[in-house]
Enzyme design. Structure first.
Site, PDB file in Angstrom:
ATOM      1  CD  GLN A   1       6.561  59.337  52.763  1.00 56.80           C
ATOM      2  OE1 GLN A   1       5.733  60.179  52.409  1.00 56.80           O
ATOM      3  NE2 GLN A   1       6.297  58.059  52.700  1.00 56.80           N
TER       4      GLN A   1
ATOM      5  CB  SER B   1      10.870  54.662  47.975  1.00 55.93           C
ATOM      6  OG  SER B   1       9.500  54.697  48.276  1.00 55.93           O
TER       7      SER B   1
ATOM      8  CD  GLU C   1       2.650  58.316  51.173  1.00 55.96           C
ATOM      9  OE1 GLU C   1       3.144  57.372  51.815  1.00 55.96           O
ATOM     10  OE2 GLU C   1       3.246  58.908  50.269  1.00 55.96           O
TER      11      GLU C   1
ATOM     12  CD  GLU D   1      -0.930  46.692  41.186  1.00 56.29           C
ATOM     13  OE1 GLU D   1      -0.274  47.594  41.745  1.00 56.29           O
ATOM     14  OE2 GLU D   1      -1.414  46.822  40.044  1.00 56.29           O
TER      15      GLU D   1
HETATM   16  C1  LIG Z   1       5.005  60.391  41.868  1.00 54.66           C
HETATM   17  C2  LIG Z   1       5.628  59.564  42.947  1.00 54.66           C
HETATM   18  C3  LIG Z   1       6.056  60.178  44.113  1.00 54.66           C
HETATM   19  C4  LIG Z   1       6.673  59.424  45.112  1.00 54.66           C
HETATM   20  N1  LIG Z   1       7.112  60.066  46.237  1.00 54.66           N
HETATM   21  C5  LIG Z   1       7.772  59.372  47.190  1.00 54.66           C
HETATM   22  C6  LIG Z   1       8.328  60.035  48.327  1.00 54.66           C
HETATM   23  O1  LIG Z   1       8.207  61.259  48.473  1.00 54.66           O
HETATM   24  N2  LIG Z   1       9.008  59.313  49.231  1.00 54.66           N
HETATM   25  C7  LIG Z   1       9.170  57.968  49.129  1.00 54.66           C
HETATM   26  O2  LIG Z   1       9.776  57.370  49.997  1.00 54.66           O
HETATM   27  N3  LIG Z   1       8.661  57.289  48.043  1.00 54.66           N
HETATM   28  C8  LIG Z   1       7.975  57.965  47.093  1.00 54.66           C
HETATM   29  N4  LIG Z   1       7.462  57.313  45.989  1.00 54.66           N
HETATM   30  C9  LIG Z   1       7.727  55.885  45.840  1.00 54.66           C
HETATM   31  C10 LIG Z   1       6.505  54.979  45.998  1.00 54.66           C
HETATM   32  O3  LIG Z   1       6.134  54.867  47.341  1.00 54.66           O
HETATM   33  C11 LIG Z   1       6.906  53.625  45.394  1.00 54.66           C
HETATM   34  O4  LIG Z   1       7.124  53.824  44.019  1.00 54.66           O
HETATM   35  C12 LIG Z   1       5.828  52.578  45.593  1.00 54.66           C
HETATM   36  O5  LIG Z   1       5.705  52.238  46.953  1.00 54.66           O
HETATM   37  C13 LIG Z   1       6.134  51.294  44.783  1.00 54.66           C
HETATM   38  O6  LIG Z   1       7.433  50.862  45.006  1.00 54.66           O
HETATM   39  P1  LIG Z   1       8.402  50.530  43.783  1.00 54.66           P
HETATM   40  O7  LIG Z   1       8.386  51.698  42.854  1.00 54.66           O
HETATM   41  O8  LIG Z   1       9.726  50.125  44.353  1.00 54.66           O
HETATM   42  O9  LIG Z   1       7.741  49.324  43.020  1.00 54.66           O
HETATM   43  P2  LIG Z   1       7.759  47.729  43.454  1.00 54.66           P
HETATM   44  O10 LIG Z   1       7.540  47.677  44.913  1.00 54.66           O
HETATM   45  O11 LIG Z   1       9.040  47.204  42.915  1.00 54.66           O
HETATM   46  O12 LIG Z   1       6.539  47.231  42.689  1.00 54.66           O
HETATM   47  C14 LIG Z   1       6.566  46.865  41.307  1.00 54.66           C
HETATM   48  C15 LIG Z   1       5.213  46.249  40.949  1.00 54.66           C
HETATM   49  O13 LIG Z   1       4.996  45.047  41.725  1.00 54.66           O
HETATM   50  C16 LIG Z   1       3.757  45.139  42.417  1.00 54.66           C
HETATM   51  N5  LIG Z   1       3.888  44.518  43.743  1.00 54.66           N
HETATM   52  C17 LIG Z   1       4.891  44.692  44.642  1.00 54.66           C
HETATM   53  N6  LIG Z   1       4.662  43.962  45.749  1.00 54.66           N
HETATM   54  C18 LIG Z   1       3.473  43.348  45.572  1.00 54.66           C
HETATM   55  C19 LIG Z   1       2.694  42.452  46.359  1.00 54.66           C
HETATM   56  N7  LIG Z   1       3.094  42.048  47.574  1.00 54.66           N
HETATM   57  N8  LIG Z   1       1.512  41.991  45.849  1.00 54.66           N
HETATM   58  C20 LIG Z   1       1.099  42.374  44.600  1.00 54.66           C
HETATM   59  N9  LIG Z   1       1.810  43.219  43.792  1.00 54.66           N
HETATM   60  C21 LIG Z   1       2.974  43.693  44.281  1.00 54.66           C
HETATM   61  C22 LIG Z   1       3.487  46.621  42.561  1.00 54.66           C
HETATM   62  O14 LIG Z   1       2.092  46.873  42.714  1.00 54.66           O
HETATM   63  C23 LIG Z   1       4.031  47.167  41.243  1.00 54.66           C
HETATM   64  O15 LIG Z   1       3.071  47.026  40.215  1.00 54.66           O
HETATM   65  C24 LIG Z   1       6.841  58.024  44.963  1.00 54.66           C
HETATM   66  C25 LIG Z   1       6.389  57.407  43.782  1.00 54.66           C
HETATM   67  C26 LIG Z   1       5.794  58.154  42.796  1.00 54.66           C
HETATM   68  C27 LIG Z   1       5.327  57.463  41.547  1.00 54.66           C
END
Ligand SMILES: Cc1cc2nc3c(=O)[nH]c(=O)nc-3n(C[C@H](O)[C@H](O)[C@H](O)COP(=O)(O)OP(=O)(O)OC[C@H]3O[C@@H](n4cnc5c(N)ncnc54)[C@H](O)[C@@H]3O)c2cc1C
Length: 399
Positions: free
Chosen positions: A115, A118, A233, A368
């Site tokens: 997928q 991100s 998902e 969150e």
């Molecule tokens: C093991 C693992 C597998 C994954 N596999 C995939 C995959 O196969 N394909 C894919 O596309 N992605 C994948 N991901 C990515 C995952 O979807 C993202 O890590 C997740 O959506 C968070 O995005 P970010 O890491 O950019 O954090 P950010 O979005 O930058 O968030 C950082 C922090 O801010 C908080 N935050 C952000 N926005 C808000 C809001 N509006 N209100 C309150 N708090 C907020 C979050 O909760 C978090 O604590 C994977 C992640 C992990 C850990």
């Protein structure tokens, strides 16, 4: 989708027929799963020919139960992203040809899927993503970077979301594609996690050519496709219904019993915590049964966020207590090898499970963000202020 009148007893009898004809102990997993697909028992609610029988989605649990009891393979474990997220998205958004081409090898595990949502600057705010796809005749040319792409290194296909129109608001300028992961210009690089394993990846796209025939949905429909995937998902991650007292909580209870025998005085100090976790596991299991019974539509609703939050918190707390019960042994990790796993979400040892479970409240949407979904979509509370909602994506500042 019109539903056939199959009842639970009939669904169970079809599953018993499958395990009788192809005994799991003597049948390669891929052959078993291909036969399961051909008999319409893969996703029983899908149309005939697409792995289903057009039946009520709730009958799948009865089928899965029979297959698991006979020791049959679990397609969700073989191809978790493909099974839980990409397949339901293909069913809703794919053309007849796309479904015919992709669903069977996806279910059997012959072709693994990933997928590609991100990006370094777009995780929770996936609608803000910057990977571009530009039209060039009958093809599109994609450039950009994806990140955290689980199992991209094993994948034949990826569900890609790219920006096709930067001049409209961010949710409107996106389009979905089925990406051939072996296409020239697709570069998959490992990202090592806390466990030492590189289960996920960075994926760089450099002038990757994608046929327009591989587009999913209309140009500009990408956000709707994303929502279908994300709703599935959440249920795929949090909505599992294991038999009572099985799964992670069973590992904890077994360890607790060992401690009761070896050191009853210490065990007594943990009784309350272990019992509390068992109750939470049972509450989650019952809540998931209830949610699956209430579910009638093809795509799960926002209530999937409830299971996602509960399952993530529970897994973290169960594995934390498990390594605590192990005492000093819980600190030993064995060899800390940097490996490329062939299956995602490997929880083989308690120590590895403890580390891997930290990701549960991030992957598939953070807890969150799940709480925001619940607040806004189920409780009707006011939404977050969204300053970028009504402006073209092109003018939104990006880091
Ligand atoms: C093991 C693992 C597998 C994954 N596999 C995939 C995959 O196969 N394909 C894919 O596309 N992605 C994948 N991901 C990515 C995952 O979807 C993202 O890590 C997740 O959506 C968070 O995005 P970010 O890491 O950019 O954090 P950010 O979005 O930058 O968030 C950082 C922090 O801010 C908080 N935050 C952000 N926005 C808000 C809001 N509006 N209100 C309150 N708090 C907020 C979050 O909760 C978090 O604590 C994977 C992640 C992990 C850990």
């Amino acid at each position: 989708m019109s539903q056939s009148r199959l009842n639970e007893e009939q669904a169970r009898s079809l599953a018993l027929g499958l395990v009788a004809d192809l005994p799991p102990a003597r049948t390669p997993a891929r052959d078993f799963l291909a036969a399961q697909f051909d008999r319409g028992l893969a996703w029983i609610n899908h149309p005939v020919g697409a792995g289903g029988l057009g039946a009520d989605v709730r009958l799948q649990a009865a089928v899965n139960h029979v297959i698991a009891a006979a020791g049959g393979p679990d397609a969700a474990a073989v191809n978790p992203i493909g099974h839980g997220m990409c397949a339901p998205t293909l069913v809703v958004w794919g053309t007849e040809e796309q479904r015919r081409r992709h669903l069977r090898p996806l279910f059997s595990g012959e072709e693994i899927w990933c997928q590609l949502f991100s990006e370094p600057g777009a995780g929770s705010d996936v609608a803000g993503l910057a990977t571009r796809a530009r039209r060039d005749g009958d093809e599109w040319v994609a450039d950009g970077q994806k990140v955290w792409t689980t199992m991209a290194h094993q994948s034949s296909w990826g569900l890609l979301i790219a920006r096709t129109d930067p001049d409209v608001v961010k949710h409107q300028g996106l389009t979905a594609f089925v990406l051939d992961m072996s296409a020239p210009g697709v570069d998959v690089r490992p990202l090592h996690q806390l466990t030492g394993e590189a289960e996920f990846n960075e994926v760089f796209l450099d002038r990757v050519r994608i046929p327009d025939l591989a587009r999913l949905g209309e140009v500009g429909d990408g956000w709707k496709v994303v929502l279908t995937t994300l709703m599935n998902e959440r249920v795929s991650i949090g909505g599992v219904i294991p038999p009572r007292g099985s799964g992670p909580i069973a590992r904890l209870v077994d360890r607790y019993r060992e401690l009761v025998r070896a050191d009853p005085a210490t065990a007594r100090l943990h009784t309350d915590t272990v019992a509390g976790l068992w109750v939470r596991a049972e509450v989650l299991r019952l809540a998931n049964i209830r949610l699956s019974q209430l579910r009638t539509g093809e795509t799960p609703g926002p209530e999937g966020s409830i299971s996602k939050i509960m399952a993530a918190d529970l897994a973290k707390d169960v594995y934390s207590e498990l390594v605590t019960l192990m005492g000093a042994e819980g600190l030993l990790y064995g060899t800390y090898e940097k490996v490329r796993p062939v299956v995602a979400m490997e929880y083989s040892t308690p120590q590895k499970a403890f580390l891997r479970s930290r990701a549960n409240s991030i992957e598939g949407g953070t807890s969150e963000v799940m709480k925001n979904v619940l607040a806004e979509r189920l409780l009707g509370l006011p939404g977050d202020p969204r300053a970028d909602k009504d402006v073209p994506w092109r003018v939104i500042p990006r880091s």
